[in-house]
Scaffold this motif. Structure first.
Motif, short mmCIF file in Angstrom:
data_model
loop_
_atom_site.label_atom_id
_atom_site.label_comp_id
_atom_site.label_asym_id
_atom_site.label_seq_id
_atom_site.Cartn_x
_atom_site.Cartn_y
_atom_site.Cartn_z
N GLY A 23 0.78 -1.22 0.00
CA GLY A 23 0.00 0.00 0.00
C GLY A 23 0.81 1.27 0.00
N GLU A 24 2.11 1.18 -0.27
CA GLU A 24 2.96 2.37 -0.32
C GLU A 24 2.98 2.95 -1.73
OE1 GLU A 24 6.48 1.61 2.79
OE2 GLU A 24 6.21 -0.06 1.38
N ASP A 25 3.33 4.23 -1.83
CA ASP A 25 3.38 4.88 -3.13
C ASP A 25 4.53 4.31 -3.96
OD1 ASP A 25 1.25 6.53 -2.50
OD2 ASP A 25 2.53 8.16 -1.75
N ARG A 26 4.20 3.83 -5.14
CA ARG A 26 5.23 3.27 -6.01
C ARG A 26 6.07 4.38 -6.63
NH1 ARG A 26 5.64 -1.52 -7.71
NH2 ARG A 26 3.44 -2.06 -7.42
N ALA A 27 7.37 4.14 -6.75
CA ALA A 27 8.25 5.12 -7.37
C ALA A 27 7.99 5.21 -8.87
CB ALA A 27 9.71 4.72 -7.13
N THR A 28 8.14 6.40 -9.41
CA THR A 28 8.06 6.63 -10.85
C THR A 28 9.32 7.35 -11.30
OG1 THR A 28 6.92 8.75 -10.58
CG2 THR A 28 5.53 6.78 -10.81
N VAL A 29 9.57 7.30 -12.59
CA VAL A 29 10.76 7.94 -13.17
C VAL A 29 10.33 8.77 -14.37
CG1 VAL A 29 12.97 7.56 -14.32
CG2 VAL A 29 12.33 6.15 -12.37
N ILE A 238 9.98 -0.92 -5.36
CA ILE A 238 10.62 0.37 -5.14
C ILE A 238 9.54 1.43 -4.90
CG2 ILE A 238 12.22 2.08 -6.07
CD1 ILE A 238 13.46 -0.68 -5.49
N THR A 239 9.58 2.02 -3.71
CA THR A 239 8.62 3.05 -3.35
C THR A 239 9.29 4.42 -3.44
OG1 THR A 239 9.16 3.17 -0.99
CG2 THR A 239 7.68 1.39 -1.69
N THR A 240 8.49 5.46 -3.27
CA THR A 240 9.04 6.81 -3.31
C THR A 240 10.05 7.03 -2.18
OG1 THR A 240 7.11 7.57 -2.05
CG2 THR A 240 7.02 7.81 -4.44
#
Length: 317
Positions: A23-29, A238-240
């Motif tokens: 439930g954590e914010d997924r990292a984006t690039v 990988i989360t933020t």
């Protein structure tokens, strides 16, 4: 957040592009500096490797041959979109099976880019027409053309374990031809063999010295050692929050600086993908144009974690 495999079932991970299994914010690039545009020349290959990430083989044509006309269109789009591209990469399959490989490389070189071709340096590259074409390109453009040769291990036995009996000798023959004709070479190896980085690079260095190859084993741009990729292995999402924990930034990840063009079997036109490693994952297909491909990419695949973020690898030179 702890940078370790979560307690969630591995198969529950990488489902939602916005949030992880916990439930954590997924990292984006974001595409912050598009320096490399890759073209997959087609998934057909002259050999079948034991663990090919794109499943290339003499019968896999899921990605068909891209054409010089299609490459020219994307080179024009680079200018239109004002992307700061410095390098055009060609991968496969085996690029030299594509009958328009020399023509495509010439277009990219004439447009002012460096060109990197990934090859096994075996029979497709050693055909008379391809050798003549490579010599012409080298005579005209010099070291702006580099061929990165797949040498999975510096020893014949382990290389052949991956690529088939006799593969090492055939690749070595191709490398010797490239050396004798002055073409610029790099090497791609694998880290699956359990050797530490220093040991592996020292052994590659001895191999290069033995055969007079002008390749620096200590330079990760000239001797690229790729981590092994297995989607079945449990890896952390990988989360933020991971950027700060790992001491990394999104612009260090490959999808911040590159995109790949493919043509799927039966498709009317090519498509642009977020990553060279995920040719069959439809969620990483961004659209048919470079303009479509300028959005951020969610790190929603095991390869994003193991290869790019934790492994720190890149396909570019």
């Amino acid at each position: 957040m702890n940078i370790q495999a979560t307690t969630a079932n591995a198969f529950d991970k990488f489902e939602d592009p916005k949030t992880t299994a916990k439930g954590e914010d997924r990292a984006t690039v974001a595409l912050s500096n598009p320096e490399t545009l890759w073209f997959n020349t087609g998934t057909l290959c002259n050999i079948t490797c034991e663990n090919c990430y794109i499943e290339s083989s003499p019968s896999n044509d899921r990605l068909v041959y891209i054409t010089a006309a299609e490459v020219a269109d994307y080179l024009s789009q680079i200018k239109t979109r004002n992307w700061p591209v410095r390098e055009i990469g060609f991968t496969g399959g085996e690029p030299f099976l594509n009958p328009e490989m020399i023509a495509m490389a010439r277009l990219a070189l004439q447009a002012g880019y460096k060109v990197l071709i990934l090859t096994n340096a075996m029979r497709p590259m050693m055909r008379k027409t391809m050798r003549a074409g490579l010599k012409d390109l080298h005579d005209e453009f010099g070291n702006r053309l580099t061929l990165r040769i797949s040498v999975d291990h510096w020893s014949p036995d382990l290389h052949d374990k991956e690529r088939g009996t006799g593969s090492f000798a055939k690749t070595l023959e191709g490398m010797q031809w490239l050396r004798d004709n002055g073409l610029n070479m790099a090497v791609a190896g694998r880290t699956v063999w359990g050797e530490d980085d220093a040991t592996s690079r020292a052994a590659y260095g001895a191999f290069f010295a033995k055969h007079g190859f002008d390749i620096d084993a200590r330079d990760p741009g000239q001797t690229v050692l790729f981590p092994e990729m297995d989607e079945r292995v449990d890896v952390p999402e990988i989360t933020t929050a991971c950027w700060g924990i790992l001491g990394k930034t999104p612009d260090q990840v490959m999808c911040s600086s590159s995109r790949m063009v493919v043509k799927r079997k039966g498709a009317d036109r090519p498509a642009v993908l977020a990553c060279t490693l995920l040719a069959y994952s439809k969620e990483f297909e961004l659209g048919p144009t470079l303009a479509d491909a300028e959005g951020a990419v969610a790190l929603n695949h095991p390869h994003c974690a193991k290869f790019c973020v934790l492994g720190g690898a890149s396909c570019s030179a």
